[in-house]
Design a protein around this motif. Structure first.
Motif, mmCIF file in Angstrom:
data_model
loop_
_atom_site.group_PDB
_atom_site.id
_atom_site.type_symbol
_atom_site.label_atom_id
_atom_site.label_comp_id
_atom_site.label_asym_id
_atom_site.label_seq_id
_atom_site.Cartn_x
_atom_site.Cartn_y
_atom_site.Cartn_z
ATOM 1 N N ALA A 1 0.833 -1.203 0.000
ATOM 2 C CA ALA A 1 0.000 0.000 0.000
ATOM 3 C C ALA A 1 0.865 1.250 0.000
ATOM 4 C CB ALA A 1 -0.928 0.017 1.210
ATOM 5 N N PHE A 2 0.454 2.228 -0.792
ATOM 6 C CA PHE A 2 1.056 3.561 -0.784
ATOM 7 C C PHE A 2 0.005 4.523 -0.219
ATOM 8 C CE2 PHE A 2 3.033 1.192 -4.250
ATOM 9 C CZ PHE A 2 4.376 1.308 -3.906
ATOM 10 N N MET A 3 0.350 5.150 0.889
ATOM 11 C CA MET A 3 -0.618 6.011 1.572
ATOM 12 C C MET A 3 -0.553 7.439 1.045
ATOM 13 S SD MET A 3 -0.332 4.638 5.522
ATOM 14 C CE MET A 3 1.453 4.876 5.653
ATOM 15 N N CYS A 4 -1.726 8.009 0.830
ATOM 16 C CA CYS A 4 -1.854 9.400 0.386
ATOM 17 C C CYS A 4 -2.508 10.230 1.480
ATOM 18 C CB CYS A 4 -2.733 9.493 -0.867
ATOM 19 S SG CYS A 4 -2.091 8.633 -2.311
ATOM 20 N N GLU A 5 -1.979 11.410 1.712
ATOM 21 C CA GLU A 5 -2.639 12.418 2.532
ATOM 22 C C GLU A 5 -2.984 13.591 1.625
ATOM 23 O OE1 GLU A 5 -0.063 11.289 6.554
ATOM 24 O OE2 GLU A 5 0.060 13.315 5.714
ATOM 25 N N TYR A 6 -4.040 14.341 1.965
ATOM 26 C CA TYR A 6 -4.437 15.427 1.067
ATOM 27 C C TYR A 6 -5.251 16.508 1.754
ATOM 28 C CZ TYR A 6 -7.851 11.585 0.707
ATOM 29 O OH TYR A 6 -8.680 10.527 0.980
ATOM 30 N N ASP A 7 -5.273 16.511 3.091
ATOM 31 C CA ASP A 7 -5.966 17.607 3.781
ATOM 32 C C ASP A 7 -5.036 18.804 3.913
ATOM 33 O OD1 ASP A 7 -4.530 15.869 5.584
ATOM 34 O OD2 ASP A 7 -5.389 16.987 7.257
ATOM 35 N N ALA A 8 -5.637 19.986 3.852
ATOM 36 C CA ALA A 8 -4.898 21.244 3.967
ATOM 37 C C ALA A 8 -5.139 21.860 5.342
ATOM 38 C CB ALA A 8 -5.327 22.208 2.867
ATOM 39 N N LEU A 9 -4.473 22.984 5.571
ATOM 40 C CA LEU A 9 -4.594 23.716 6.829
ATOM 41 C C LEU A 9 -5.442 24.968 6.619
ATOM 42 C CD1 LEU A 9 -0.832 23.431 7.674
ATOM 43 C CD2 LEU A 9 -2.632 22.441 9.098
ATOM 44 N N PRO A 10 -6.227 25.371 7.619
ATOM 45 C CA PRO A 10 -6.960 26.634 7.496
ATOM 46 C C PRO A 10 -6.002 27.796 7.245
ATOM 47 C CG PRO A 10 -7.738 25.380 9.390
ATOM 48 C CD PRO A 10 -6.500 24.690 8.889
ATOM 49 N N GLU A 11 -6.353 28.682 6.346
ATOM 50 C CA GLU A 11 -5.601 29.901 6.011
ATOM 51 C C GLU A 11 -4.295 29.611 5.270
ATOM 52 O OE1 GLU A 11 -5.017 32.474 9.338
ATOM 53 O OE2 GLU A 11 -7.122 32.388 9.967
ATOM 54 N N VAL A 12 -3.545 28.610 5.711
ATOM 55 C CA VAL A 12 -2.221 28.340 5.133
ATOM 56 C C VAL A 12 -2.322 27.546 3.835
ATOM 57 C CG1 VAL A 12 -0.020 27.170 5.546
ATOM 58 C CG2 VAL A 12 -1.099 28.479 7.380
ATOM 59 N N GLU B 1 -5.411 14.050 8.216
ATOM 60 C CA GLU B 1 -4.278 13.708 9.082
ATOM 61 C C GLU B 1 -4.058 14.745 10.168
ATOM 62 O OE1 GLU B 1 -0.342 13.818 10.762
ATOM 63 O OE2 GLU B 1 -1.091 15.308 9.347
ATOM 64 N N GLU B 2 -4.319 16.003 9.867
ATOM 65 C CA GLU B 2 -3.963 17.066 10.797
ATOM 66 C C GLU B 2 -4.698 16.982 12.134
ATOM 67 O OE1 GLU B 2 -1.576 19.097 10.587
ATOM 68 O OE2 GLU B 2 -1.010 18.905 8.485
ATOM 69 N N ASN B 3 -5.958 16.604 12.122
ATOM 70 C CA ASN B 3 -6.734 16.659 13.359
ATOM 71 C C ASN B 3 -7.628 15.454 13.622
ATOM 72 O OD1 ASN B 3 -6.739 19.793 12.248
ATOM 73 N ND2 ASN B 3 -6.282 19.599 14.417
ATOM 74 N N PHE B 4 -8.077 14.791 12.558
ATOM 75 C CA PHE B 4 -9.155 13.826 12.746
ATOM 76 C C PHE B 4 -8.780 12.393 12.377
ATOM 77 C CE2 PHE B 4 -11.066 18.006 11.756
ATOM 78 C CZ PHE B 4 -11.618 18.264 13.003
#
Length: 389
Positions: free
Chosen positions: A77-88, A127-130
């Motif tokens: 498996a190759f894991m992908c993340e794709y969530d962004a940060l508020p404002e940034v 990933e960032e929070n949830f």
């Protein structure tokens, strides 16, 4: 042409396609659990690339793309993340992580039929929070995966690090409103919150080295002439293990209980975000990635960082199957993580080069595992010993 060269050349030939995905995500950032357009973007690409794809996998913005050879063999498996940060925006480079994962998965797909098994591209949102990976780990997704691979962009080349367990706790204080000129008629929830905040600050010197406590006053009242009936604090408790993070948490809760007793208020605590396990390092995978990075000509490859700082939901995956999260340099040392400058680096020429090298590296690690069953056995034996031994 051998399979190794085929993987290298394939990724280079498709780099513009991958960077188009990276740039689209950069221009349209979505925060955790809201990455619906990104999920559509990435799964549509995987469908066109010949992966059997499921959207809304485990969590609403998760996905899985599978290429099954229909022959016996390991599942990589190759894991992908794709969530962004508020404002940034994509200041943590998750858009590039997604590009790297898709590139590596598509490249390995070109040769995997010769060996058997499955190639999975796993979309792990928030990933960032949830903690998309936490939800997937709890759902058993990683139980049928032999090895999970990914690379995180930043300011250094490396083969990963330990991370800290994270326990996020909300403290809510309940008192009684009163006119500020008649405070004896009320009970200040803010006073309880402030006393707790000060007490937890004093607690810091009595915890083990490498333990971090950071919090904020989330609610403290709305008017200076009213005794606040409600106040709240939000805290992160980080430690080398979840067991110790929870031990420190209990000490902090006792601080809050004492403050409530002193102010005639009441307390409620809750877990307000997703707790993260520490990351279990697989040193066999780290050695393989180190060798591959050197083979690809990457300079100054850092070894495993044994000093745990920061937290990630990769920890949840690392306790379910052998896992590695390497690092790739895309920016100079003065560029900070979670910054607009780091986001811009993901679509720069250095970002493009980072995508090529990182995806080539983890695809070649996967190829080695396919070609050498003894190496895969060694990786899994280390994992089993670390978790169960």
């Amino acid at each position: 042409m051998d399979n190794k060269q085929m993987i290298l050349d394939f990724i280079v030939s498709k780099t513009d396609n991958y960077m188009a995905l990276v740039k689209t995500m950069y221009e349209n950032p979505e925060i955790g659990n809201q990455e619906f357009e990104t999920m559509e973007l990435l799964t549509n690409y995987l469908i066109d690339a010949g992966f059997e794809t499921q959207k809304g996998y485990v969590v609403p913005t998760g996905f899985i793309g599978t290429y099954d050879t229909k022959k016996e063999g390991p599942t990589i498996a190759f894991m992908c993340e794709y969530d962004a940060l508020p404002e940034v925006g994509h200041g943590c480079g998750h858009n590039l992580i997604a590009g790297i994962g898709i590139a590596a998965g598509e490249a390995l797909k070109q040769v995997v039929d010769q060996y058997g098994g499955k190639v999975i591209v796993l979309g792990t949102p928030a990933e960032e929070n949830f903690g998309g990976k936490v939800s997937m780990a709890n759902a058993g997704v990683f139980d049928t995966i032999d090895v999970a691979l990914m690379v995180h962009p930043g300011t250094k080349n490396g083969v990963g690090s330990k991370s800290q367990a994270l326990n996020p706790i909300k403290f809510e204080f309940f008192g009684k409103n009163a006119h500020a000129c008649h405070p004896e008629q009320g009970a200040s929830a803010l006073d309880a919150a402030v006393m707790t905040f000060v007490s937890i600050n004093m607690l810091r010197q009595f915890v083990e080295p490498g333990t971090y406590i950071h919090g904020i006053i989330k609610d403290g009242g709305t008017a200076a002439n009213v005794i606040p009936a409600y106040a709240s604090l939000e805290y992160y408790f980080r430690a080398s293990t979840m067991k110790y993070a929870k031990e420190v948490t209990e000490k902090a809760i006792n601080c809050a209980k004492g403050a409530c007793q002193a102010t005639n208020t009441t307390l409620k605590t809750s877990v307000y975000e997703c707790p993260y396990e520490d990351t279990l390092v697989n040193y066999t995978l780290a050695e393989m990635l180190t060798n591959t990075y050197h083979e690809l000509g990457l300079p100054n490859v850092d070894p495993v960082d044994e000093e745990a700082k920061g937290s990630t939901d990769v920890g949840a995956a690392s306790y379910k199957c052998p896992t590695i999260q390497g690092n790739i340099k895309i920016a100079s040392d003065d560029v900070l993580g979670h910054s607009k400058e780091m986001a811009a680096a993901t679509i720069s020429e250095d970002g493009k080069n980072g995508l090529i090298k990182a995806s080539q590296a983890i695809a070649l690690v996967a190829l080695e595992l396919l070609e050498d069953p003894n190496k895969l056995k060694q990786v899994k034996e280390e994992f089993n010993q670390s978790v169960h031994g």
